[in-house]
Enzyme design. Sequence first.
Site, mmCIF file in Angstrom:
data_model
loop_
_atom_site.group_PDB
_atom_site.id
_atom_site.type_symbol
_atom_site.label_atom_id
_atom_site.label_comp_id
_atom_site.label_asym_id
_atom_site.label_seq_id
_atom_site.Cartn_x
_atom_site.Cartn_y
_atom_site.Cartn_z
ATOM 1 N N ASN A 58 0.325 5.658 0.165
ATOM 2 C CA ASN A 58 0.009 7.146 0.222
ATOM 3 C C ASN A 58 0.021 8.051 0.091
ATOM 4 O OD1 ASN A 58 -0.910 5.847 3.513
ATOM 5 N ND2 ASN A 58 -1.379 8.187 3.337
ATOM 6 N N ASP A 59 -0.347 8.813 0.423
ATOM 7 C CA ASP A 59 0.866 10.099 0.904
ATOM 8 C C ASP A 59 1.891 10.423 0.613
ATOM 9 O OD1 ASP A 59 -1.674 11.249 2.483
ATOM 10 O OD2 ASP A 59 -0.978 12.350 3.616
ATOM 11 N N SER B 82 2.548 11.265 7.640
ATOM 12 C CA SER B 82 3.550 11.787 6.687
ATOM 13 C C SER B 82 4.143 13.394 7.067
ATOM 14 C CB SER B 82 2.508 13.224 6.061
ATOM 15 O OG SER B 82 2.087 11.679 4.980
ATOM 16 N N TRP C 242 -9.616 7.895 -1.031
ATOM 17 C CA TRP C 242 -9.879 7.303 0.269
ATOM 18 C C TRP C 242 -11.145 6.401 0.191
ATOM 19 C CZ3 TRP C 242 -5.750 5.702 3.728
ATOM 20 C CH2 TRP C 242 -4.739 6.553 4.401
ATOM 21 N N GLN D 192 3.843 7.476 2.372
ATOM 22 C CA GLN D 192 3.576 6.151 2.702
ATOM 23 C C GLN D 192 3.050 4.891 2.618
ATOM 24 O OE1 GLN D 192 1.551 7.979 6.299
ATOM 25 N NE2 GLN D 192 3.988 8.753 6.186
ATOM 26 N N TRP E 252 1.160 -1.085 0.187
ATOM 27 C CA TRP E 252 -0.309 0.175 -0.464
ATOM 28 C C TRP E 252 0.848 1.467 -0.077
ATOM 29 C CZ3 TRP E 252 -4.791 1.467 0.197
ATOM 30 C CH2 TRP E 252 -5.229 2.777 1.149
#
Lengths: 512, 512
Positions: free
Chosen positions: B42-43, B103, B311, B59, B40
């Site tokens: 993210n940011d 983050s 999300w 992330q 996974w």
Amino acid sequence: MESPSYKNLIKAEDAQKKAGKQLLSSKWYPGFHVTPLTGWMNDPNGLIFFKGEYHLFYQYYPFAPVWGPMHWGHAKSRDLVHWETLPVALAPGDSFDRDGCFSGCAVDDNGVLTLIYTGHIVLSNDSPDAIREVQCMATSTDGIHFQKEGIVLENPPMPQVTHFRDPRVWKENNHWFMVVGYRTDDEKHQGIGHVALYKSGNLKDWVFVKTLLGDNSQFPPGKRAFMWECPDFFSLGNRSVLMFSPQGLKASGYKNRNLFQNGYILGKWQAPQFTPETAFHELDYGHDFYAAQRFETKDGRQILIAWFDMWENQKPSQRDGWAGCMTLPRKLDLIDDKIVMTPVKEMEVLRQSEKIESVVTLSDAEHPFTMDSPLQEIELIFDLEKSNAYQAGLALRCNDKGQETLLYIDRSQNRIILDRNRSGQNVKGIRSCPLPNTSKVRLHIFLDRSSIEIFVGDDQTQGLYSISSRIFPDKDSLKGRLFAIEGYAVFDSFKRWALQDANLATFSNDAC
Amino acid sequence: MESPSYKNLIKAEDAQKKAGKQLLSSKWYPGFHVTPLTGWMNDPNGLIFFKGEYHLFYQYYPFAPVWGPMHWGHAKSRDLVHWETLPVALAPGDSFDRDGCFSGCAVDDNGVLTLIYTGHIVLSNDSPDAIREVQCMATSTDGIHFQKEGIVLENPPMPQVTHFRDPRVWKENNHWFMVVGYRTDDEKHQGIGHVALYKSGNLKDWVFVKTLLGDNSQFPPGKRAFMWECPDFFSLGNRSVLMFSPQGLKASGYKNRNLFQNGYILGKWQAPQFTPETAFHELDYGHDFYAAQRFETKDGRQILIAWFDMWENQKPSQRDGWAGCMTLPRKLDLIDDKIVMTPVKEMEVLRQSEKIESVVTLSDAEHPFTMDSPLQEIELIFDLEKSNAYQAGLALRCNDKGQETLLYIDRSQNRIILDRNRSGQNVKGIRSCPLPNTSKVRLHIFLDRSSIEIFVGDDQTQGLYSISSRIFPDKDSLKGRLFAIEGYAVFDSFKRWALQDANLATFSNDAC
């Protein structure tokens, strides 16, 4: 004495008789919309309740599914649902209507069914304006066979006017009035549409009273209407309505998206003065709606029927030998200074079976169903307050190859969208109407083999908006689904009725 | 001394090494967007140009394609196009970041690559607010291996604040400044998002200066942002920009259609005072764009990269073991008080072949083409003045079963629409940006295996609007078409480039 057009009438009637019931096998032939037995149909004409029956005439070319010298086709009905085709009423060919019996109206003149129509004569093929248009009369006592009476109004309001057509006559205080569309030209030969008002004591001698209204909009030439066709003038609620079909309005945003429009202006009438009090509003939000005509039923309802097609729109049914049909008859009411339209209650006789689903709640999901007939009435109540989906609604006439007709609420546009881009036969385009500001939206839908009519209601009012479009799906595209995209949707109720094929039933009972 | 998180770092790095190149066979694995080798993402975090190379942290949860205790993944590049995956930079597990290294940013502190990030600790699983968030530091001299330095900022602006994260640090006039997001609560426990400003002389001792800005909008609780994440504060042109990712803004019309937003407010900065001068504007108009971070290149360009996902949006690639990627790096400019974004010019190195079609004119028609690779750059110039089609544009990634991604100009909405309702895998929804008021519209499009990024320009300016969305078409959906619906469309030029697979090229060169 036999008029020169008599043999044209016989030829037209022969063509219609020869066609017989063969079009019933066309996969797009409507089951409950008035449709020609063969050939081409456009404007409804001469709508009238006469001696216990409803009569509907229409612009008709029975020899091919394309526009040609206009005849008047004829149908009658006892219930506004089952329409019996009658012999062709008028054929062109006389000195005053040599090249066409164009649109007009019918009045009951002391038991004589009297048609007032436009005789169309082409003076030269070099210019579409090299024409002569005069208003003519034809009469009938049996309501079937008509005797032409020739010209009753020869002179347009100004001598240079050549486009001068579509008379609509009514009686008021023992006087006959007529509105008729005409076109003037500015110095650049850009047309300007008008409606003229005439008056008569006997239906035969007409005096020009004044121009009731014209396109005085501030748009430059080419953006204003160059012609106003098919005027009608009547009372509705506490208002007077000038209904007409302007040609040449420029598309802007969601407005005027069809080639030509059909709509109305509300105002005050103190004969002979009409004072407009609103802007022009389109009557319908779909692709195919033009030249609407109105009449009054015995029980005082104002009913409207429009040509359910549009110039230049593709007509795949031409391959099967026909083109054009009529919309459902709609009852007119005036609510909050807008004309609202609802399908006549008589349509309910066609309901054959009922499927009811109560609350359906979807969250980014679909709810599939199958229709056992292409003839469907659907009533869907959508809970706008409880739903937040970006797009939510129905897909109709779907197959497994991506064919579908979409009808959905779009929350970013705040509109109800009809998307026929994947409806079949490359007949494409989207149309939309405003989303009512309400807690529940009612979508009342009629699906025929080649059409969809949607009547949109809110908490209080049915028929606030209608969207009428022709679609040409495959015969076996009978799947459907409710859907919610990006969020959840609450459908309070979902009712479906398979509808009887009224045209088939009428054909079967007819001797035609 | 080995920190308690060290074994977590080894485990994470093992997971990443074990994954190796296997994801390259995933049909949706991007060819030219930064994507995790496994698990996974993210940011984006810690974007910086350091010792001749671009560094991008992110992330990261390498053990499964779902969010989990956050690590910092790490990649570097010499050209912003080819990114080499480096060992995992940070793993959670120490007392100050037990449940996540959230983050943060990177600064070059005299040759030491210094990360400032949020240490996240869950105090109770009973409430999402029962957390402790502190700002921590980690340092590296080789730019690859990091030494945690523990907490550098422990106290939020007010003692009751628990959501306190995403530090962004910059140097100005020999002082370090930090912006960091935090949430206060009103009496109904409805959150209000803020950005705090801190100051330091040494990166380790921070003093609260003031709240730079908070959501003082007049919206009632539940409609305003309950948290402002990932703040950044920088100069662009003659303005100061407060960029952040508000959570909780209510969708309205075309605005705020994603679950969370990402955008900016322009204003004036006279330390320590920021005076906002504009409303909040979203940066991108697509479905998948969040937590953007910005950095400055050696040649002075401001470059932005965002998380190219959202999300709660569906992530079909999870079935292949990964989720999330980064957007293309975009150059930021300030034009007419708006931030415009264009893909960095370095992307041009990927162009492999060029297909150019000059003027294509369509009238209610389609112009089909086939793409020889799912990795495509397209430049389409649309002549808005010469076109009148209601809808005109492109269908991309199409197959014969109705799969297609539509990008078109809609004249009723006056917007450019991206429609992924039939893009595949039930990942749906439409987004749109304004249609520039211009004579020519330039659509600059990047298609990767599971994404589309559109940059919209007018006569003067490129990148006025961008639309960035993930799509999940079938591998063999490689057909396309230009189309015009209801009218004609003039495309002045249509250029296509098949793009090299930069990720594959990098993998092949790496020892990883």
